[in-house]
Motif scaffolding. Structure first.
Motif, PDB file in Angstrom:
ATOM      1  N   UNK A1039       0.776  -1.218   0.000  1.00 52.59           N
ATOM      2  CA  UNK A1039       0.000   0.000   0.000  1.00 52.59           C
ATOM      3  C   UNK A1039       0.812   1.274   0.000  1.00 52.59           C
ATOM      4  N   UNK A1040       2.110   1.186   0.120  1.00 52.79           N
ATOM      5  CA  UNK A1040       2.960   2.374   0.190  1.00 52.79           C
ATOM      6  C   UNK A1040       3.299   2.857  -1.211  1.00 52.79           C
ATOM      7  N   UNK A1041       3.475   4.155  -1.337  1.00 44.89           N
ATOM      8  CA  UNK A1041       3.899   4.756  -2.594  1.00 44.89           C
ATOM      9  C   UNK A1041       4.983   5.773  -2.303  1.00 44.89           C
ATOM     10  N   UNK A1042       5.877   5.957  -3.229  1.00 47.58           N
ATOM     11  CA  UNK A1042       6.965   6.912  -3.089  1.00 47.58           C
ATOM     12  C   UNK A1042       7.153   7.628  -4.402  1.00 47.58           C
ATOM     13  N   UNK A1043       7.599   8.889  -4.317  1.00 48.99           N
ATOM     14  CA  UNK A1043       7.789   9.719  -5.503  1.00 48.99           C
ATOM     15  C   UNK A1043       9.241  10.139  -5.571  1.00 48.99           C
ATOM     16  N   UNK A1044       9.881   9.893  -6.693  1.00 48.28           N
ATOM     17  CA  UNK A1044      11.300  10.175  -6.879  1.00 48.28           C
ATOM     18  C   UNK A1044      11.481  11.098  -8.066  1.00 48.28           C
ATOM     19  N   UNK A1045      12.476  12.011  -7.988  1.00 51.72           N
ATOM     20  CA  UNK A1045      12.773  12.841  -9.161  1.00 51.72           C
ATOM     21  C   UNK A1045      13.483  12.031 -10.237  1.00 51.72           C
ATOM     22  N   UNK A1046      13.202  12.387 -11.457  1.00 53.13           N
ATOM     23  CA  UNK A1046      13.805  11.704 -12.607  1.00 53.13           C
ATOM     24  C   UNK A1046      14.263  12.779 -13.579  1.00 53.13           C
ATOM     25  N   UNK A1047      15.580  12.798 -13.849  1.00 50.12           N
ATOM     26  CA  UNK A1047      16.130  13.750 -14.797  1.00 50.12           C
ATOM     27  C   UNK A1047      16.209  13.099 -16.166  1.00 50.12           C
ATOM     28  N   UNK A1048      15.772  13.847 -17.174  1.00 59.25           N
ATOM     29  CA  UNK A1048      15.770  13.353 -18.544  1.00 59.25           C
ATOM     30  C   UNK A1048      16.693  14.219 -19.384  1.00 59.25           C
ATOM     31  N   UNK A1049      17.298  13.614 -20.361  1.00 60.80           N
ATOM     32  CA  UNK A1049      18.151  14.350 -21.303  1.00 60.80           C
ATOM     33  C   UNK A1049      17.752  13.956 -22.703  1.00 60.80           C
ATOM     34  N   UNK A1050      17.466  14.969 -23.530  1.00 56.20           N
ATOM     35  CA  UNK A1050      17.056  14.711 -24.893  1.00 56.20           C
ATOM     36  C   UNK A1050      18.117  13.958 -25.675  1.00 56.20           C
ATOM     37  N   UNK A1051      17.715  13.016 -26.536  1.00 57.86           N
ATOM     38  CA  UNK A1051      18.696  12.276 -27.345  1.00 57.86           C
ATOM     39  C   UNK A1051      19.533  13.221 -28.212  1.00 57.86           C
ATOM     40  N   UNK A1052      20.739  12.802 -28.531  1.00 56.95           N
ATOM     41  CA  UNK A1052      21.640  13.637 -29.326  1.00 56.95           C
ATOM     42  C   UNK A1052      21.218  13.705 -30.786  1.00 56.95           C
ATOM     43  N   UNK A1053      20.464  12.711 -31.253  1.00 60.12           N
ATOM     44  CA  UNK A1053      20.026  12.694 -32.642  1.00 60.12           C
ATOM     45  C   UNK A1053      18.577  13.154 -32.724  1.00 60.12           C
ATOM     46  N   UNK A1054      18.287  13.968 -33.724  1.00 62.54           N
ATOM     47  CA  UNK A1054      16.918  14.429 -33.884  1.00 62.54           C
ATOM     48  C   UNK A1054      16.042  13.297 -34.416  1.00 62.54           C
TER      49      UNK A1054
END
Length: 1454
Positions: A1039-1054
């Motif tokens: 029943x427990x939930x946790x929220x974590x930050x997630x950093x994203x980086x755009x791919x180098x190729x378009x």
């Protein structure tokens, strides 16, 4: 009794044959393994002699040995077998499996008759009884008795008897199962075969005479050793083999050795010649009797006590397999596609047959004859005044017997009473030897003599054995007038059973005696004996003996039919108690033919009732219904209570036996099964993980990607090793998935079955109360399952009864679809749900429903609403889901036949509760700029009742995201995603006031382990990685939930990128109760649209200055070219270069040397900017840590050594290893295959030294900010780009270069030559030494006073390599170009004009020079030419080094 394949003489002779042991060297085993056989198996088909043998007895009379068979087995030592006198549970289980595997033939001849008439099949293939059975009973018996072409009427009894006789252990009271000789087999390819023979001989001697090895047992102390030299014709040297054999004949005698040549045909030879396979029937029979695979070769050493297992055919094999095998599986044949004797020709077959004949006639029989003579001479020489032979020998050898005991004590003793060399046992040995070579007259005499002495000593076990064999010997005497002493057998059976308490020996004795009585047409005596042997100890044995007694009654001259039927009923009852349901049903059906229609109504009722129950148990509901129908007759004499019970049974069977419905058509192969809850929809801004659903189409390539990700994450969770029990998780099964294993479903989690229906008619159909049929076997996985649980002990629960009248079931909740409408010729799928409540094994059988059609109105467009009001008559029935597995196409036999493997998608195993994870994403973008950093949030929810731990994630794009590093304190953005809108994702510091942009450098040392383990741990190699997800206490409670930050980086190729996430988690308590059920996975797929941002190119150049404070070799120039390639489609107005950072173990950026007025670097669309930095060597002494240097170009400094900047840097480095130009690795691998050059080392050493001169290994991180207008509001975006500098002078780019399509290459049929030895290029060799001139920029001189102006110049030489270098400085070079002379003028160097120097590794040397000028002007001092080479390369010429830029000096005249 029933007809048998063998005669009684053949049965007894094949039960007692001379036994020969085999000891093979390792090389000899390799030769025989080419044929998928060991040596004993190789000889097995040729062990029966086709010609007669001759030997002389003690009276010098010639005795003929006919149809002799020998038994050849591998030597296997094992602990002594306790003579308990009863079968162990494992042996009983194997005997039961043997009987179960042998059933009456199916097809044209049936043994169960429907429609009330039953047909008795006495001879299973040749003779079929007619209908009605009893009316033609006498004709059937006459045909049976007169027919010469028949097979075994009870093959299961013969299979049981053969297995029983082979399971008899070697006993001390008889020597028939002891080894007489030993074959020592050595390969001719041995270096010294004689030494190997000596080693094997010593091993045999140790096994026989060492008291530690009580098994195998040997007949006589002086065992015959026969030396066999095995020669491989396909590989060995035949002349050497003949030479070794000649030496063997000199050493061992021509009659004690043999040269056996085999393998005349290679395994790769063509199959034009069809070579017979005589081994299959023997190996097939052995596998059926032993319950082990026949292809397993015995590779164990004979001296292993505990783990050795005898080969098929040995007498102890059944016991060994029974005690060491947990599950007893009977193999009905040799493994499909296994060929035997592939390297043998027909000539090799003849050689094997000749070898057995030579060994028997020239080795074994003379050895037996010799021992018979010796024993006879020893015994005859002791005859004297005594009444018997043994009375004298006992007086001479009185110490061979134990002290006398009381009669009662002796009668209760069945152990060993005699010393092995006691004279009583010597006469028994002589009797057994005579029996084995068919000298039955002398054997009978010896057995009779021994019997008297054993009885006088009250050695009852020995006496019973002598009585048994005396009776058998008397029967086997051909043409003798001595009658068969049946009373001997009766006494032996009684002694074995009552005195010795050895029921196994009593059963053997009874089997032989019954066969003998049957051959003499004494069927009544045989039946009496068999009935007397039945007991409550073994239901299976009693059932078989009762069945044989029943057959004896119908084989009498006046058949006793009712006794036959009565004993068949008794046999059926005992078969039922033994778990042999099919044999029990067969016995009752055969007995029914006698009682039917004869007025025996009560007997008929009992038989029909039993037949009905047995048929229902064996899934024969039609036969069960017919049997119960016969009970309910008008003239039944049963009581009212009994009739009520019969009626309830009949109604139960009739209602359970649902009829098979023909409509609608079901495409069983298209059935899909989904395990787990359906996907949870998004809640507000939360985006749920996509996972797997029935709405998704199956993609084979994508399934391989998911499997690869799961293998990686499982390996990371198990210390880098994928467990052998690993099986990829499959949440949705269909016809394209691997369905060979039992799938796993979790208790309290639904199972959804999608069934495809097709209405073939042109009228609509309606299915009501549609649900699934299933059966369920309860299993408690929390407790270990007993290994000796017999088949049928587990209780199976089914919902077939509830399917007739639907109601809730407490074990599995079955969903019912009230109405399912199908239009004419429509194809439609129905999804039905099951919810298991307990653990166990579930099997989905099919569907049950009410089938109805519309009234005949001629309108085929009736919808489902109007149909419910106009429904016609309906019938409730079922359809089974029978899914055919994939076709087997691996072996030759499978390719030439049509056989299919199992498909177990409908047979899930219900496991105990497991954790269940749900993942939600908040503020997760769908579009990013290339390199853009965006912060999102992930919410993990444990929706099960079990805590979870070990949360990990694997992805196809590991450089796309990071959860940060738990080892570093990163107080970055606020915890709540709604606190600030444009909050920076980086950790920043304010730039000190008054600082010049690019001059303030922050240097931080970071270990790669900080970002490669712990919370953001990354494991594995290549482009795919596994990251651990940090939880608070490592566990997520129910029943427990946790929220974590997630950093994203755009791919180098378009472009649009498909990114897959695989979340892995485990239960907090890993029990390992089920094979691969210790973990679960959750899939998620996102699509990210990447747009262009910036393009960064960087180049490293050597610096021409060598400041003293920077040390030697301490600086270089780095040029960074940044271009805005964004086309403003994302609303980006301009980019700001906020900071340039570096990361390396050796270098760091020192300062920016751009003009000071260029304080702000802004780039609009298609603009470019160039930055120049000075890089110096890192002063860190740690070789494992990276130095991060930050050069801020704005008002704030971003700390690049923390999350998320450093995370993406390290992930980008690891993921780019698969596409970086691996010059160093490729060159090293290529040179490692080439030969060295020169005395100082190979070419790889030169290349490595030269390459080190130009290596940089410096990564540039460009951090930028972009200003975007969204909804009339300006938003600041952040990002970072990476450039990896590897070589000086070679440009590196942040964008990955597109790989060109590989051109088609012609096929090469010749092997490629090894690559030529690679040497460093001239360009690489020209960077060994860096030069620099130190001089005054201007100098004033009075040429009037002094015509020659001399100026001191310092030439600094720096060795850039890690090796010693020889350098030559030539000052004679002058600029001859007219343009140079016009601009710079001419001067001369004074003093020595050529120097030869030697510089150590990375040494800096200063050489003082003097330049002379005659006139004032501007001069270029950069004229010295420097040549260099590696000091240890004597044959290499010096290479001209690159000169520095022009060194101009101004000479003023005063």
């Amino acid at each position: 009794m029933a007809q048998c394949v063998q005669s009684v003489q053949e049965l007894i002779q094949d039960s007692f044959v001379p036994k020969v042991a085999v000891l093979c060297s390792e090389d000899a085993q390799k030769i025989t393994r080419k044929n998928n056989l060991n040596f004993s198996e190789l000889l097995r088909p040729f062990c029966r002699l086709t010609s007669e043998g001759h030997m002389r007895d003690s009276n010098n009379q010639v005795q003929v040995v006919k149809n002799l068979r020998i038994s050849v087995n591998n030597v296997v030592t094992r602990p002594s077998v306790p003579t308990s006198g009863v079968h162990s549970p494992a042996q009983r289980r194997l005997l039961s499996e043997v009987v179960s595997a042998s059933q009456p033939a199916e097809g044209g001849v049936a043994n169960v008759i429907t429609a009330g008439d039953y047909d008795l099949n006495i001879s299973d293939r040749s003779v079929k009884a007619s209908v009605p059975w009893y009316s033609d009973w006498r004709d059937t018996l006459t045909e049976l008795s007169t027919s010469k072409h028949y097979t075994a009427t009870t093959p299961w009894f013969e299979a049981y008897r053969e297995s029983f006789l082979q399971s008899m252990p070697a006993s001390d009271h008889e020597f028939l199962n002891h080894y007489l000789a030993c074959l020592l087999v050595v390969s001719s390819s041995e270096a010294v075969p004689v030494e190997q023979f000596l080693k094997l001989s010593q091993e045999q001697h140790m096994i026989q005479h060492n008291g530690e090895y009580t098994n195998p047992k040997w007949f006589i102390p002086n065992t015959l050793k026969y030396y066999v030299l095995l020669h491989d014709m396909s590989q060995g040297d035949e002349q050497r083999a003949d030479s070794v054999y000649e030496d063997m004949k000199q050493r061992y005698g021509s009659q004690g050795c043999y040269l056996l040549k085999i393998n005349s045909r290679t395994a790769a030879a063509g199959t034009d010649e069809q070579i017979p396979d005589p081994w299959s029937q023997y190996l097939n029979k052995s596998s059926l009797q032993n319950g082990v695979s026949v292809n397993s070769l015995d590779n164990t050493h004979p001296l292993q006590l505990e783990t050795a297992i005898d080969m098929p055919g040995s007498l102890d094999c059944l016991r060994a397999v029974a005690t060491e095998t947990k599950t007893t599986t009977v193999y009905t044949g040799v493994a499909a596609g296994t060929s035997h004797g592939a390297c043998l020709t027909l000539n090799d077959h003849n050689r094997l047959r000749l070898f057995i004949q030579e060994f028997t006639f020239r080795g074994l029989l003379p050895h037996i004859e010799k021992n018979i003579r010796q024993l006879n001479d020893q015994l005859v020489s002791r005859k004297g005044l005594s009444r018997s032979l043994f009375s004298v020998t006992k007086k001479l050898f009185g110490g061979g017997k134990v002290p006398e005991k009381s009669i009662a004590e002796l009668k209760n003793t069945s152990g060993l009473l005699y010393h092995p060399e006691a004279p009583e046992l010597q006469i028994r040995k002589m009797a057994d030897l005579c029996f084995l070579v068919q000298h039955y007259e002398l054997a009978y005499s010896c057995y009779h003599t021994a019997k008297k002495d054993f009885l006088s000593d009250q050695a009852m076990l020995y006496a019973a054995g002598a009585l048994e064999m005396a009776a058998v010997s008397a029967f086997l005497q051909g043409g003798a007038q001595r009658p068969y002493p049946a009373h001997y057998m009766d006494t032996a059976i009684q002694t074995y059973r009552d005195v010795c308490k050895n029921k196994v020996l009593a059963e053997r004795c009874a089997l032989f005696s019954a066969e003998v009585l049957k051959s003499q047409a004494k069927y009544s005596d045989a039946a009496t004996l068999l009935i007397k042997m039945t007991s409550e100890d073994s239901d299976l044995c009693s059932a078989l003996l009762l069945e044989q007694a029943a057959h004896c009654f119908i084989n009498m001259r006046n058949p006793m039919v009712r006794k036959f039927a009565f004993h068949m009923i008794l046999a059926g009852h005992r078969f039922s108690k033994a778990g042999q349901k099919r044999h029990a049903l067969r016995c009752y059906c055969q007995a029914m033919q006698v009682y039917k229609g004869k007025g025996w109504s009560l007997a008929e009722d009992h038989i029909n009732f039993t037949i009905g129950r047995q048929s229902f148990t064996l899934r024969q509901p039609e036969n069960a219904v017919l049997a119960f129908r016969h009970i309910l007759t008008n003239d039944s004499q049963q009581t009212a209570t009994q009739q009520g019970a019969f009626l309830r049974e009949y109604l139960y069977v009739y209602r359970v036996a649902l009829p098979q419905l023909p409509l609608p058509c079901i495409n069983s192969s298209a059935t899909r099964v989904y395990f787990g809850h359906e996907r949870r929809l998004a809640e507000g801004e939360k985006q749920a993980a996509t996972h797997v659903s029935l709405d998704q189409e199956f993609d084979q390539d994508l399934a391989a990607v998911w499997q690869d990700l799961e293998e990686q994450v499982v390996a990371a969770a198990n210390r880098g090793v994928v467990p052998s029990t690993f099986y990829p998780t499959q949440c949705c099964l269909n016809s394209q998935t691997d369905n060979l294993h039992f799938p796993l479903a979790v208790v309290e989690e639904p199972i959804i079955v999608e069934v495809a229906f097709r209405n073939p008619l042109k009228v609509p159909l309606v299915l009501s109360d549609l649900s699934l049929l299933w059966k369920f076997t309860l299993k408690d996985f929390s407790r270990p399952q007993p290994q000796d649980v017999m088949v049928g002990d587990a209780v199976t629960i089914t919902n077939e009864k509830e399917a007739i009248a639907p109601r809730k079931h407490g074990i599995i909740t079955t969903e019912v679809i009230p109405e399912f409408f199908m239009s004419p010729e429509e194809t439609r799928v129905a999804r039905l749900k099951l919810l298991p409540r307990q653990t166990g094994q579930l099997t989905i059988l099919g569907l049950v429903y009410n089938l109805a059609s519309t009234p005949s109105t001629g309108d085929s467009t009736i919808n489902s609403n109007s149909f419910s009001q106009n429904q016609g008559p309906s019938v409730r029935g079922r359809q089974d889901l029978e899914i055919q597995g994939p076709r087997l196409n691996q072996t030759k036999e499978e390719k030439t036949s049509v056989s299919h493997g199992p498909d177990r998608r409908l047979d899930p195993t219900i496991t105990p509760p497991m954790p269940l994870l749900e993942v939600f994403f908040l503020q997760f973008p769908t579009a990013l700029l290339c390199g853009e950093i965006r912060k999102a949030y992930v919410e993990f929810c444990n929706v099960s009742h079990v805590p979870l731990c070990g949360l990990r994630v694997a992805s196809t794009h590991p450089d796309f995201f990071t959860f940060g590093s738990s080892s570093l304190a990163t107080p970055l953005t606020p915890l709540s995603p709604t606190s600030f809108e444009n909050c920076s994702a980086y950790k920043t510091l304010a730039t000190p006031p008054g600082a010049t942009p690019g001059s303030v450098t922050a240097v931080t040392l970071v270990s790669a382990a900080d970002f490669g383990s712990g919370g953001g741990g990354v494991f594995g190699t290549g482009g795919k990685r596994v990251a651990e997800i940090p939880l608070g206490e490592g566990t997520l409670t129910p029943g427990e939930s946790t929220q974590l930050p997630l950093w994203l980086r755009g791919p180098d190729q378009e472009g649009v990128h498909e990114i897959n996430f695989l979340f892995y988690y485990e239960g907090a308590e890993k029990g390992g109760k089920i094979r691969w059920g210790d973990h679960r996975v959750l899939r998620h797929t996102v699509f990210i649209c990447a747009s262009r941002s910036l393009s960064v190119r960087a180049t490293a150049c050597r610096s021409n200055t060598l400041p003293e404070e920077e040390g030697r070799n301490g600086s270089m120039l780095v040029f960074v070219d940044v271009e805005n390639i964004n086309t403003s489609e994302a609303g980006v107005r301009e980019f700001h270069i906020a900071q340039v950072s570096s990361s390396s173990k050796q270098w760091r950026l020192h300062k920016c040397i751009n003009p000071a007025e260029n304080k702000d670097c802004k780039l609009t669309t298609r603009e470019r900017g160039k930055l120049c930095f000075r890089a110096t060597r890192s002063t860190s002494k740690s070789l494992e840590k990276y130095t991060f240097a930050d050069l801020s170009l704005g008002n704030e400094q971003i700390i690049s050594s923390t999350t998320p900047c450093a995370d993406f840097f390290f992930r980008r480095c690891q993921s780019s290893e698969s596409w970086r130009p691996l010059i160093a690795v490729e060159t090293q691998g290529r040179h490692s295959r080439s030969q060295g050059a020169g005395p100082g080392g190979g070419a790889e050493d030169i290349t490595g030294v030269v390459r080190k001169c130009n290596e940089v290994d410096l990564d540039i991180i460009v951090l930028w900010k972009a200003f975007v207008v969204e909804d009339n509001k300006q938003v600041i975006l952040e990002g970072q780009l990476h450039v990896a500098l590897q070589t000086i002078g070679k440009e590196a780019c942040s964008l990955r270069q597109k790989e060109e399509a590989q051109e088609m290459v012609l096929l090469k049929f010749k092997p490629e030559l090894p690559p030529p030895m690679t040497r460093p290029s001239m360009e690489q060799l020209s960077h060994l030494i860096k030069t620099n001139l130190h001089y005054p920029e201007s100098y004033s001189h009075s040429f009037v006073q002094k015509s020659l102006c001399m100026i001191p110049v310092i030439l600094t030489l720096s060795n850039c390599s890690l090796a010693q270098v020889d350098a030559i400085i030539d000052l004679r070079h002058k600029t001859t170009s007219p343009e140079s002379l016009e601009v710079h003028g001419s001067f001369t160097w004074l003093g020595k004009t050529q120097y030869k120097l030697q510089l150590r590794a990375q040494e800096v040397m200063r050489l003082p020079l003097r330049a002379g000028f005659l006139h004032a002007g501007v001069y270029n001092l950069g004229t010295p030419r420097v040549f260099a080479k590696l000091a240890d390369q004597g044959a290499m010429c010096e290479t001209s080094q690159q000169t520095a830029t022009p060194a101009l000096i101004i000479i003023n005249s005063t």
